[in-house]
Design a protein around this motif. Structure first.
Motif, PDB file in Angstrom:
ATOM      1  N   SER A  75       0.777  -1.413  -0.038  1.00  0.00           N
ATOM      2  CA  SER A  75       0.028   0.006  -0.034  1.00  0.00           C
ATOM      3  C   SER A  75       0.864   1.233  -0.059  1.00  0.00           C
ATOM      4  O   SER A  75       0.217   2.435   0.031  1.00  0.00           O
ATOM      5  CB  SER A  75      -0.942  -0.050   1.148  1.00  0.00           C
ATOM      6  N   VAL A  76       2.135   1.134   0.265  1.00  0.00           N
ATOM      7  CA  VAL A  76       2.956   2.514   0.238  1.00  0.00           C
ATOM      8  C   VAL A  76       3.334   2.762  -1.419  1.00  0.00           C
ATOM      9  O   VAL A  76       3.677   2.186  -2.301  1.00  0.00           O
ATOM     10  CB  VAL A  76       4.377   2.044   0.668  1.00  0.00           C
ATOM     11  N   PRO A  77       2.875   4.221  -1.582  1.00  0.00           N
ATOM     12  CA  PRO A  77       3.145   4.727  -2.963  1.00  0.00           C
ATOM     13  C   PRO A  77       4.637   4.962  -3.222  1.00  0.00           C
ATOM     14  O   PRO A  77       5.152   5.538  -2.209  1.00  0.00           O
ATOM     15  CB  PRO A  77       2.140   5.946  -2.931  1.00  0.00           C
ATOM     16  N   MET A  78       5.121   4.709  -4.273  1.00  0.00           N
ATOM     17  CA  MET A  78       6.490   4.786  -4.739  1.00  0.00           C
ATOM     18  C   MET A  78       6.756   5.858  -5.667  1.00  0.00           C
ATOM     19  O   MET A  78       5.778   6.208  -6.428  1.00  0.00           O
ATOM     20  CB  MET A  78       7.091   3.652  -4.945  1.00  0.00           C
ATOM     21  N   ARG A  79       7.941   6.365  -5.858  1.00  0.00           N
ATOM     22  CA  ARG A  79       8.323   7.212  -7.134  1.00  0.00           C
ATOM     23  C   ARG A  79       9.602   7.083  -7.502  1.00  0.00           C
ATOM     24  O   ARG A  79      10.637   6.626  -6.614  1.00  0.00           O
ATOM     25  CB  ARG A  79       8.042   8.834  -6.547  1.00  0.00           C
ATOM     26  N   LEU A  80       9.854   7.121  -8.568  1.00  0.00           N
ATOM     27  CA  LEU A  80      10.996   7.357  -9.538  1.00  0.00           C
ATOM     28  C   LEU A  80      11.090   8.721 -10.022  1.00  0.00           C
ATOM     29  O   LEU A  80      10.420   9.322 -10.704  1.00  0.00           O
ATOM     30  CB  LEU A  80      11.107   6.232 -10.510  1.00  0.00           C
ATOM     31  N   GLU A  81      12.424   9.068  -9.418  1.00  0.00           N
ATOM     32  CA  GLU A  81      12.900  10.565 -10.296  1.00  0.00           C
ATOM     33  C   GLU A  81      14.200  10.426 -10.793  1.00  0.00           C
ATOM     34  O   GLU A  81      15.140   9.909 -10.329  1.00  0.00           O
ATOM     35  CB  GLU A  81      13.072  11.748  -9.000  1.00  0.00           C
ATOM     36  N   ILE A  82      14.103  11.055 -12.057  1.00  0.00           N
ATOM     37  CA  ILE A  82      15.507  10.810 -12.937  1.00  0.00           C
ATOM     38  C   ILE A  82      15.911  12.348 -13.350  1.00  0.00           C
ATOM     39  O   ILE A  82      14.869  13.025 -13.870  1.00  0.00           O
ATOM     40  CB  ILE A  82      15.149  10.043 -14.236  1.00  0.00           C
ATOM     41  N   GLY A  83      17.090  12.737 -13.122  1.00  0.00           N
ATOM     42  CA  GLY A  83      17.502  13.954 -13.582  1.00  0.00           C
ATOM     43  C   GLY A  83      18.741  13.666 -14.720  1.00  0.00           C
ATOM     44  O   GLY A  83      19.249  12.786 -14.539  1.00  0.00           O
ATOM     45  N   SER A  84      18.594  14.479 -15.789  1.00  0.00           N
ATOM     46  CA  SER A  84      19.578  14.240 -17.104  1.00  0.00           C
ATOM     47  C   SER A  84      19.908  15.275 -17.826  1.00  0.00           C
ATOM     48  O   SER A  84      19.251  16.335 -17.758  1.00  0.00           O
ATOM     49  CB  SER A  84      18.950  13.039 -17.829  1.00  0.00           C
ATOM     50  N   ASP A  85      20.911  15.492 -18.351  1.00  0.00           N
ATOM     51  CA  ASP A  85      21.325  16.284 -19.401  1.00  0.00           C
ATOM     52  C   ASP A  85      20.511  16.492 -20.857  1.00  0.00           C
ATOM     53  O   ASP A  85      20.317  17.372 -21.438  1.00  0.00           O
ATOM     54  CB  ASP A  85      22.616  16.465 -19.754  1.00  0.00           C
ATOM     55  N   PHE A  86      20.232  15.168 -20.977  1.00  0.00           N
ATOM     56  CA  PHE A  86      19.305  14.926 -22.243  1.00  0.00           C
ATOM     57  C   PHE A  86      17.954  14.109 -21.849  1.00  0.00           C
ATOM     58  O   PHE A  86      18.082  13.661 -21.047  1.00  0.00           O
ATOM     59  CB  PHE A  86      20.143  14.275 -23.347  1.00  0.00           C
ATOM     60  N   LYS A  87      16.959  14.194 -23.005  1.00  0.00           N
ATOM     61  CA  LYS A  87      15.735  13.627 -22.619  1.00  0.00           C
ATOM     62  C   LYS A  87      15.835  12.084 -22.433  1.00  0.00           C
ATOM     63  O   LYS A  87      16.649  11.443 -23.268  1.00  0.00           O
ATOM     64  CB  LYS A  87      14.861  14.062 -23.866  1.00  0.00           C
ATOM     65  N   VAL A  88      15.071  11.896 -21.424  1.00  0.00           N
ATOM     66  CA  VAL A  88      14.814  10.314 -21.096  1.00  0.00           C
ATOM     67  C   VAL A  88      13.322   9.981 -21.309  1.00  0.00           C
ATOM     68  O   VAL A  88      12.637  10.947 -20.804  1.00  0.00           O
ATOM     69  CB  VAL A  88      15.159   9.937 -19.606  1.00  0.00           C
TER      70      VAL A  88
END
Length: 704
Positions: free
Chosen positions: A687-700
């Motif tokens: 039941s725990v909501p999760m998140r993925l965050e990605i930072g980059s110099d070009f589009k992912v």
């Protein structure tokens, strides 16, 4: 009058008006019209107006050398729509500005023409200067009584043509020119001349000049005191003291010394029927029995003898005005503008005007620092101002100051040999100020100080884009963040004090980490407490030249979200630097986020993604709710070759603010999969909501 005489008079007026125009242009606007000045000098010489010719030539030389102080004094000449320029009466001339803003000296309250014979009859039975009962200016008249007796040479009045010119001390200048026209004088309720009584017409002129400056010529005064008014007349340094037990001894000693002029002010209630409440009295001498002898401005024929008991039970204030020419050899002045926004936004001296005094002599030196508020009739008469020495800890200061509501403040400091002290000024209102420095030694220098010499400072605010609450919030790391660096040659730790200030009563906190502590698991000194309006961290051990990040947070979001972060160190030869930074996504240009959840039948989540170009990735996985310790591991592999690009065999605790993989290098054009696994039964943490965050110099591009 002959036609030739009229034309000569008109010519002289035209010359003086042109001189005034060029004066204002040179000193006020900073524009030197050399051709016009030269033409004026030639024209004046040709018509034998030699004084104007000489002044025009002097202006030609002086106009190109206008410094900041001179220009400031000219630009602050206007009070209540009238100009009072910093010009000596000796070079004032018979004519001032014409048109709008002319310093004509006309009174606001109109009256009949001046009747010298009537005035002489009124004053015939009055032995000394006496206040008119319909003009509430007892402080001015008490000052005039004192000055006429002890410092008459300090009064500057000159009769030119049909007008008088006066030099008064205000708005940072010792020669504010006031032009007084006695052509018309208001009458009192009995039809008599509305003016103080004196055998010297110059005293009437001084009263009229005073009314012009203080209240635009109106007789409806709001009150003053003898210290302020004596300064206005003479430039003697004002000091106001409450009457204490040692008052009699202090007054008699100072009167005998002759270094100052003294007046007394009664309390709101008096016990002696011979005294008037809230009234100023001139202190004229010491009786042979040791008592004080004072004179009531309202009754010039009567002296009052004041013993120590009467002094202590009826009088509230002692007004001292010190003769700077007898006490000091040097006088320096610095002018500045005080604006409450931003100078009063936060309880700190850092935003306030700062000054330094250097003592280069071989011995300790005394310096008197006198803060003068410029006249502005729109200001509250009760507004507080002060000048104080900057405390050892520049951070521990509030905006609640015990200052003066008179528009003046006097500070006396002692500076040891080869030493420097720093001062700050505070005001409750926006106004122009002048700071005067009086000292004996020529080896004393004063200048405006810079904030950078004391502390590093940044201003910011919490808003809808960067407010992420308290430390307990999983997204706490998205709060405003600042890079901290202490530049130093030291090999040892240096100690830094940090302070976070808010504009409201919000609960505040800051945390400091090494810049590469992406998971925020190793704070330098952890403190989860929040304090109201101000948060202070002292003596934090910092490695010189290393990079740190400071995260500022507020427990609740308020209507006023602006804040200030300050950092300082007592370490010599060290410099603290603060700057805004954005490490949340690794400071990368492209920022991508996706929420996901665990499936019931499995402990793993696969997230395919593609790279447009080769780039470094800053990857964070976090739980948006805390339901106990979760253990996870992250791997990345190539979809086409099944090559494992990021390999982790062991599970690790998921930190409160996410597990971060910094600087993962991904090749452009490849299709990759991010595999996130949790340890334990498949149903745990579903039941725990999760998140993925990605930072980059070009589009992912995230797939699936």
């Amino acid at each position: 009058m002959k036609v030739s005489e009229v034309s000569q008079e008109d010519e002289e007026i035209d010359l003086w008006q042109e001189l005034w125009r060029l004066r204002w242009q040179a000193f006020g606007s900073g524009t030197v019209d050399r051709a016009a000045m030269d033409q004026l000098a030639r024209r004046a010489a040709a018509s034998e107006h030699h004084e104007v010719a000489k002044l025009a030539r002097n202006l030609l030389n002086a106009g190109a050398k206008v410094n900041y102080n001179t220009r400031f004094e000219w630009l602050t000449s206007v009070v209540g729509g009238q100009r009072f320029p910093p010009v000596q009466i000796d070079v004032a001339g018979p004519e001032g500005w014409d048109g709008n803003g002319a310093a004509s000296g006309k009174m606001m309250d109109k009256g009949d023409s001046w009747d010298g014979d009537l005035y002489a009859r009124i004053c015939s039975g009055i032995p000394h200067i006496q206040q008119h009962r319909e003009i509430p200016d007892c402080s001015l008249v008490a000052s005039l009584i004192n000055v006429r007796q002890r410092a008459a040479s300090a009064l500057r009045v000159r009769h030119i043509g049909a007008t008088y010119v006066v030099n008064l001390h205000f708005n940072g200048s010792d020669c504010r020119l006031v032009r007084v026209d006695l052509s018309y004088v208001p009458r009192d309720s009995q039809g008599s001349i509305l003016a103080l009584h004196s055998h010297k017409i110059e005293d009437v002129v001084l009263e009229r000049a005073y009314l012009l400056v203080k209240n635009g010529g109106s007789y409806k005064l709001s009150g003053s005191n003898a210290a302020i008014d004596t300064y206005l007349l003479t430039g003697y340094i004002p000091e106001i003291r409450h009457v204490r037990n040692d008052a009699m001894k202090r007054i008699t000693t100072l009167l005998k010394g002759g270094m100052c002029i003294i007046a007394l002010g009664t309390a709101e209630k008096v016990n002696d029927r011979n005294l008037k409440s809230s009234h100023d009295y001139a202190t004229i001498e010491i009786h042979s029995n040791g008592n004080l002898v004072v004179r009531d401005p309202l009754d010039a024929s009567r002296k009052l003898e004041i013993d120590e008991c009467t002094l202590l039970t009826n009088f509230k204030f002692m007004y001292f005005n010190w003769n700077p020419r007898l006490l000091f050899a040097h006088h320096q002045t610095l002018h500045f503008r005080y604006t409450t926004d931003p100078m009063n936004n936060f309880p700190t001296v850092i935003d306030k005007p700062l000054f330094e005094i250097f003592n280069k002599s071989e011995q300790s030196e005394s310096v008197w620092v006198f803060l003068e508020q410029h006249f502005d009739r729109t200001l509250n008469d009760q507004s507080i101002c002060l000048v104080q020495q900057v405390p050892d800890s520049v951070l521990l200061v509030s905006n609640r100051f015990d200052g003066s509501n008179s528009g003046f403040y006097l500070l006396k400091v002692e500076i040891s040999s080869k030493n420097c002290i720093k001062l700050f000024c505070h005001s409750e209102v926006s106004a122009n100020y002048s700071l005067h420095f009086y000292h004996i030694s020529a080896l004393i220098s004063c200048k405006k100080a810079t904030v950078r010499a004391l502390v590093a400072s940044v201003d910011d605010e919490w808003n809808s884009a960067n407010y992420y609450g308290a430390f307990s919030n999983p997204e706490f790391y998205k709060n405003p963040t600042f890079e901290l660096v202490v530049e130093s040659n030291s090999k040892d730790h240096v100690y830094v004090d940090l302070q976070l200030l808010g504009m409201s009563t919000s609960l505040l906190n800051l945390q400091i980490y090494h810049m590469d502590d992406y998971d925020l698991t190793k704070p330098i000194v952890f403190d989860e407490s929040y304090t109201e309006g101000i948060y202070i961290r002292k003596s934090l051990p910092i490695v010189p030249n290393a990079r740190y990040k400071v995260i500022c947070s507020s427990y609740h979001q308020s209507d006023t979200n602006r804040f200030k972060l300050l950092a300082t160190t007592s370490s010599k030869n060290s410099k603290v630097k603060l700057s805004k930074c954005f490490p949340q996504y690794g400071s990368h240009k492209y920022q991508l986020a996706r929420n996901f959840s665990w499936r019931k039948e499995t402990n793993r989540v696969k997230i395919p993604f593609g790279l447009v170009a080769t780039t470094f990735l800053h990857i964070r996985v976090l739980a948006l709710e805390f339901q106990g310790e979760m253990f996870i591991r992250i791997n990345i592999f190539d979809d086409d070759t099944q090559e494992l690009l990021l390999h982790n065999e062991d599970f690790c605790i998921l930190p409160r603010h996410g597990l971060v993989i910094p600087d993962f290098s991904g090749m452009g054009g490849r299709h990759l999969t991010l595999l996130i696994e949790k340890d334990g039964p498949p149903t745990m943490f579903n039941s725990v909501p999760m998140r993925l965050e990605i930072g980059s110099d070009f589009k992912v591009v995230l797939n699936g």
